[in-house]
Each structure stands twice: as structure tokens, then as C-alpha cells.
Design an enzyme around this catalytic site. Structure first.
Site, PDB file in Angstrom:
ATOM      1  N   GLY A  45       0.836  -1.319  -0.028  1.00 26.84           N
ATOM      2  CA  GLY A  45      -0.055   0.031  -0.085  1.00 26.84           C
ATOM      3  C   GLY A  45       0.843   1.299   0.066  1.00 26.84           C
ATOM      4  O   GLY A  45       1.941   1.156   0.370  1.00 26.84           O
ATOM      5  N   GLN A  50       3.433   9.873   1.212  1.00 25.05           N
ATOM      6  CA  GLN A  50       4.672   9.052   1.159  1.00 25.05           C
ATOM      7  C   GLN A  50       5.552   9.376  -0.265  1.00 25.05           C
ATOM      8  O   GLN A  50       6.589   8.995  -0.186  1.00 25.05           O
ATOM      9  CB  GLN A  50       4.479   7.713   1.288  1.00 25.05           C
ATOM     10  CG  GLN A  50       4.128   7.087   2.519  1.00 25.05           C
ATOM     11  CD  GLN A  50       4.001   5.510   2.675  1.00 25.05           C
ATOM     12  OE1 GLN A  50       3.022   5.062   2.293  1.00 25.05           O
ATOM     13  NE2 GLN A  50       5.029   4.964   2.948  1.00 25.05           N
ATOM     14  N   CYS A  99       7.338  -0.397   6.521  1.00 27.40           N
ATOM     15  CA  CYS A  99       6.886   0.672   5.931  1.00 27.40           C
ATOM     16  C   CYS A  99       8.019   1.362   5.041  1.00 27.40           C
ATOM     17  O   CYS A  99       9.042   1.475   5.258  1.00 27.40           O
ATOM     18  CB  CYS A  99       6.781   1.911   7.003  1.00 27.40           C
ATOM     19  SG  CYS A  99       6.079   3.349   6.325  1.00 27.40           S
ATOM     20  N   LEU A 100       7.566   1.706   3.787  1.00 22.24           N
ATOM     21  CA  LEU A 100       8.344   2.240   2.616  1.00 22.24           C
ATOM     22  C   LEU A 100       9.114   3.599   3.082  1.00 22.24           C
ATOM     23  O   LEU A 100      10.275   3.847   2.807  1.00 22.24           O
ATOM     24  CB  LEU A 100       7.800   2.435   1.535  1.00 22.24           C
ATOM     25  CG  LEU A 100       7.248   1.513   0.529  1.00 22.24           C
ATOM     26  CD1 LEU A 100       6.550   1.686  -0.601  1.00 22.24           C
ATOM     27  CD2 LEU A 100       8.428   0.195   0.170  1.00 22.24           C
ATOM     28  N   HIS A 141      -2.731   1.352   8.594  1.00 19.11           N
ATOM     29  CA  HIS A 141      -1.503   1.555   8.202  1.00 19.11           C
ATOM     30  C   HIS A 141      -1.403   2.984   7.290  1.00 19.11           C
ATOM     31  O   HIS A 141      -0.915   4.082   7.724  1.00 19.11           O
ATOM     32  CB  HIS A 141      -0.678   0.415   7.701  1.00 19.11           C
ATOM     33  CG  HIS A 141       0.776   0.947   7.577  1.00 19.11           C
ATOM     34  ND1 HIS A 141       2.028   0.634   8.314  1.00 19.11           N
ATOM     35  CD2 HIS A 141       1.612   1.969   6.788  1.00 19.11           C
ATOM     36  CE1 HIS A 141       3.091   1.109   8.126  1.00 19.11           C
ATOM     37  NE2 HIS A 141       2.762   1.931   6.944  1.00 19.11           N
ATOM     38  N   GLU A 142      -2.062   2.889   6.221  1.00 22.38           N
ATOM     39  CA  GLU A 142      -2.089   3.945   5.189  1.00 22.38           C
ATOM     40  C   GLU A 142      -3.146   5.071   5.679  1.00 22.38           C
ATOM     41  O   GLU A 142      -2.563   6.233   5.454  1.00 22.38           O
ATOM     42  CB  GLU A 142      -2.520   3.198   3.931  1.00 22.38           C
ATOM     43  CG  GLU A 142      -1.775   2.007   3.411  1.00 22.38           C
ATOM     44  CD  GLU A 142      -0.228   2.174   3.061  1.00 22.38           C
ATOM     45  OE1 GLU A 142       0.132   3.588   3.267  1.00 22.38           O
ATOM     46  OE2 GLU A 142       0.321   1.192   3.309  1.00 22.38           O
ATOM     47  N   HIS A 145      -0.970   7.173   7.905  1.00 22.35           N
ATOM     48  CA  HIS A 145       0.084   7.880   7.247  1.00 22.35           C
ATOM     49  C   HIS A 145      -0.767   9.200   6.742  1.00 22.35           C
ATOM     50  O   HIS A 145      -0.294  10.557   6.831  1.00 22.35           O
ATOM     51  CB  HIS A 145       0.319   7.328   5.793  1.00 22.35           C
ATOM     52  CG  HIS A 145       1.633   6.420   5.928  1.00 22.35           C
ATOM     53  ND1 HIS A 145       2.747   6.797   6.393  1.00 22.35           N
ATOM     54  CD2 HIS A 145       1.974   5.073   5.465  1.00 22.35           C
ATOM     55  CE1 HIS A 145       3.621   5.849   6.477  1.00 22.35           C
ATOM     56  NE2 HIS A 145       3.208   4.884   5.911  1.00 22.35           N
TER      57      HIS A 145
HETATM   58 CO    CO Z   1       3.808   3.094   5.856  1.00 16.02          CO
END
Ligand code: CO
Length: 179
Positions: A45, A50, A99-100, A141-142, A145
Site C-alpha cells: 500500500g 509518502q 513501511c516504505l 497503516h495507510e 499516514h
Molecule cells: Co507506511
């Protein structure tokens, strides 16, 4: 716009994103870029901030994980959500996440087991997503963000400091390697 993966402590990851009120070519461009980066980085995702887009947009594709973990039996889901909000939460599970925006960090934190999300799709139509298990975790999670909440916030202050110190040290080492 300068599209690139933003990693912690980039300040765009700490600020809530803005609501989308444009369902047009500009939104389409943002979403295309998000898919591009998500697949390139092999994420499941991605939240818009991000990659530097300060709006409430998320994309996810659980097939990215299905390829890696075939034992997962849930049906894979691919979706774009605009202005998503969690309206119901139920239960609790321990979730191990990466997480990226925090390369190399993997932590286990509590998440709700089931969540209900209301949002718009890319055309501006209302959608409701009832989710559980892995999809519910990706959504939490997203959406976090998009609200400026990184997953490390769920750690105790002491644990968070340990994780961040190690992460920042590895970040510095990587910069030195590159120099
Ligand atoms: Co993340």
C-alpha cells in the site's frame, strides 16, 4: 511536483494531508504516480504523502503480498481510496509491519482486527469498505499516514527510541556509503 519516496523524518510524513475536492486529470496523475512507486518499491500500500503529495489518497494491492506468501488465503484486493475515514473498529491483533518510509524497520504493534472505512473512489463516488485481517491492517497503516501518524507512534516511548536510534544510525551509514 517532485515525486520520490519520502522517508522518516521528512516532515510531510508528520502532517495530516488535505481533503481532495478535485476528481479530474490532476487526481488521475497523482494516482498513476502512486501505483508506479508502490509497484517499483514492492509495497502493498502507499499513502500519497509518502511520495510528496499532500492529499488524502491511498492505493493498495494485496496481491503484492500474495505473491510472497501463498499461505494467505484471503482474496486479493486492489483499490484506490480518496478521503478515507475509519468509522468503525473492532477487536485487536498484533501486527508485524514494515513501511516504505522507514527502510529496514519492522515492528509489531496492536491494530484493530476489523475496520469499516468510508471514502470516495477516483470518480468521486461514495464507497464503503468492510475489512478484516490483512486488508484491515493495510488500511489502518495507510490511513494513519494520511493523518500524519507513523507506525512507530504505537510503540512505547522507550521502544520507539531504540527503534529510531537504530534506524537513524543505519540511515547515516547508508549516506556514508553513498558519499
Ligand atoms: Co507506511
Amino acid at each position: 511536483m517532485d515525486y520520490r519516496i519520502r522517508t522518516w523524518p521528512d516532515k510531510i510524513l508528520k502532517e495530516p494531508t488535505k481533503e481532495v475536492d478535485f476528481f479530474d486529470e490532476r487526481l488521475k496523475e497523482y494516482i498513476d504516480k502512486m501505483w508506479e512507486f508502490m509497484y517499483k518499491e514492492e509495497g502493498v500500500g502507499l499513502a500519497a504523502n509518502q511520495i510528496g503529495i499532500p492529499y488524502q489518497i491511498l492505493v493498495l494491492d494485496t496481491t503484492v503480498r500474495e505473491k510472497r506468501r501463498e499461505e494467505e488465503k484471503e482474496d486479493p484486493v486492489k483499490m484506490v481510496l480518496v478521503n478515507p475515514k475509519i468509522v468503525e473498529k473492532e477487536g485487536e491483533v498484533q501486527s508485524t509491519e514494515g513501511c516504505l518510509s522507514f527502510p529496514g524497520v519492522q515492528i509489531t504493534i496492536p491494530r484493530a482486527k476489523r475496520v469499516k472505512v468510508v471514502a470516495k473512489n477516483e470518480k468521486g463516488e461514495d464507497v464503503v469498505v468492510e475489512s478484516q485481517e490483512f486488508l484491515a491492517i493495510v488500511l489502518q497503516h495507510e490511513i494513519d499516514h494520511l493523518n500524519g501518524i507513523p507506525f512507530i507512534n504505537y510503540l512505547s516511548p522507550l521502544k520507539r527510541k531504540l527503534v529510531l536510534d537504530k534506524y537513524l544510525k543505519s540511515l547515516k551509514e547508508r549516506e556514508l556509503e553513498r558519499a
